[in-house]
Design a protein around this motif. Structure first.
Motif, PDB file in Angstrom:
ATOM      1  N   ALA A  84       0.832  -1.205   0.000  1.00 44.40           N
ATOM      2  CA  ALA A  84       0.000   0.000   0.000  1.00 44.40           C
ATOM      3  C   ALA A  84       0.869   1.259   0.000  1.00 44.40           C
ATOM      4  O   ALA A  84       0.574   2.228  -0.709  1.00 44.40           O
ATOM      5  N   ALA A  85       1.953   1.233   0.773  1.00 46.56           N
ATOM      6  CA  ALA A  85       2.862   2.380   0.809  1.00 46.56           C
ATOM      7  C   ALA A  85       3.566   2.563  -0.530  1.00 46.56           C
ATOM      8  O   ALA A  85       3.714   3.695  -1.015  1.00 46.56           O
ATOM      9  N   LEU A  86       3.990   1.486  -1.148  1.00 46.98           N
ATOM     10  CA  LEU A  86       4.649   1.568  -2.458  1.00 46.98           C
ATOM     11  C   LEU A  86       3.705   2.114  -3.521  1.00 46.98           C
ATOM     12  O   LEU A  86       4.145   2.735  -4.497  1.00 46.98           O
ATOM     13  N   LEU A  87       2.414   1.889  -3.334  1.00 48.93           N
ATOM     14  CA  LEU A  87       1.403   2.382  -4.281  1.00 48.93           C
ATOM     15  C   LEU A  87       0.972   3.816  -3.982  1.00 48.93           C
ATOM     16  O   LEU A  87       0.100   4.352  -4.662  1.00 48.93           O
ATOM     17  N   PRO A 112      11.824   2.220   0.035  1.00 48.22           N
ATOM     18  CA  PRO A 112      12.881   3.199  -0.231  1.00 48.22           C
ATOM     19  C   PRO A 112      12.838   4.321   0.807  1.00 48.22           C
ATOM     20  O   PRO A 112      11.770   4.621   1.362  1.00 48.22           O
ATOM     21  N   PRO A 113      13.972   4.953   1.085  1.00 47.60           N
ATOM     22  CA  PRO A 113      14.021   5.995   2.134  1.00 47.60           C
ATOM     23  C   PRO A 113      12.977   7.093   1.970  1.00 47.60           C
ATOM     24  O   PRO A 113      12.422   7.576   2.964  1.00 47.60           O
ATOM     25  N   HIS A 114      12.670   7.489   0.731  1.00 49.22           N
ATOM     26  CA  HIS A 114      11.716   8.586   0.551  1.00 49.22           C
ATOM     27  C   HIS A 114      10.271   8.168   0.827  1.00 49.22           C
ATOM     28  O   HIS A 114       9.404   9.022   1.014  1.00 49.22           O
ATOM     29  N   ILE A 115      10.012   6.858   0.875  1.00 46.36           N
ATOM     30  CA  ILE A 115       8.656   6.365   1.157  1.00 46.36           C
ATOM     31  C   ILE A 115       8.491   6.005   2.634  1.00 46.36           C
ATOM     32  O   ILE A 115       7.383   6.062   3.172  1.00 46.36           O
ATOM     33  N   GLN A 116       9.572   5.667   3.307  1.00 44.97           N
ATOM     34  CA  GLN A 116       9.480   5.204   4.693  1.00 44.97           C
ATOM     35  C   GLN A 116       8.720   6.152   5.623  1.00 44.97           C
ATOM     36  O   GLN A 116       7.967   5.688   6.493  1.00 44.97           O
ATOM     37  N   PRO A 117       8.838   7.492   5.467  1.00 43.84           N
ATOM     38  CA  PRO A 117       8.058   8.368   6.355  1.00 43.84           C
ATOM     39  C   PRO A 117       6.545   8.203   6.206  1.00 43.84           C
ATOM     40  O   PRO A 117       5.788   8.593   7.108  1.00 43.84           O
TER      41      PRO A 117
END
Length: 214
Positions: A84-87, A112-117
């Motif tokens: 869900a986060a990757l999407l 990826p680091p930019h998605i982790q937050p």
């Protein structure tokens, strides 16, 4: 949510779940999920329902996920929340406290680091610490194979009612194993509109779409 390990003697068919890594491809990413059967039993397994729900999300799930606030209940390994986060969804990935560090490592390893937050790991025991979640907080509520222990049904229903607003959609992927699983669906139908949006006959997994105004 419910951590109920199978017995080691349960059969050869379960041995594949003891492998420490499982690899998946979703949202143009290769995802490696660490598993630890000996520590968490069924909570540390990626069941067919989770994979099917990820595929459904990837195909669109009837709504745009980018910017859609989501929560995964009973995350186990965290796969559904990761996808869900990757999407593009800001997602809160939840389970009981005992499982948090386990699936947090999967989240950190696969985003990826930019998605982790945009992926928050947070404790949620159904029917208990609901005060730390705002009523109707999420647009999308996700659950994969979380309907199987009858003693958790009342707490799960209370949790869904708390998290769900008039705009929210709940997606539940599950295999109907026991008669009491149907009893939970009947409980849902007393509070929500429930429709089956997909059935995989090979895996015998259903996906239900649940909400106040479908």
């Amino acid at each position: 949510m419910a951590l109920v390990p199978y017995e080691e003697t349960a059969g050869v068919g379960l041995q594949k779940f003891h492998k420490p890594l499982a690899t998946f491809s979703f949202a143009n990413h290769t995802i490696q999920i660490r598993r630890d059967w000996s520590q968490l039993g069924v909570a540390a397994v990626v069941w067919d329902a989770a994979g099917l729900l990820c595929t459904y999300l990837e195909m669109g799930a009837g709504r745009e996920l980018r910017g859609c606030s989501a929560v995964e209940l009973g995350a186990g390994t965290g796969l559904v929340g990761i996808v869900a986060a990757l999407l593009g969804a800001p997602v809160t990935i939840t389970d009981r406290k005992v499982a948090l560090e386990f699936f947090k490592s999967n989240v950190q390893a696969n985003l990826p680091p930019h998605i982790q937050p945009n992926a928050v790991v947070k404790e949620l025991t159904w029917g208990q610490n609901l005060g730390s979640y705002s009523p109707g907080e999420f647009d999308l509520i996700l659950g994969a194979d979380i309907i199987y222990l009858e003693e958790t049904f009342a707490d799960l229903l209370q949790t869904l009612e708390h998290l769900c607003s008039k705009r929210s959609v709940i997606l539940l992927a599950c295999r109907i194993r026991y008669e009491w699983d149907n009893n939970f669906l009947a409980m849902l139908e007393r509070q929500f509109t429930v429709s089956k949006v997909h059935y995989d006959s090979e895996k015998d997994v259903h996906i239900y779409k649940v909400g106040f105004n479908l």
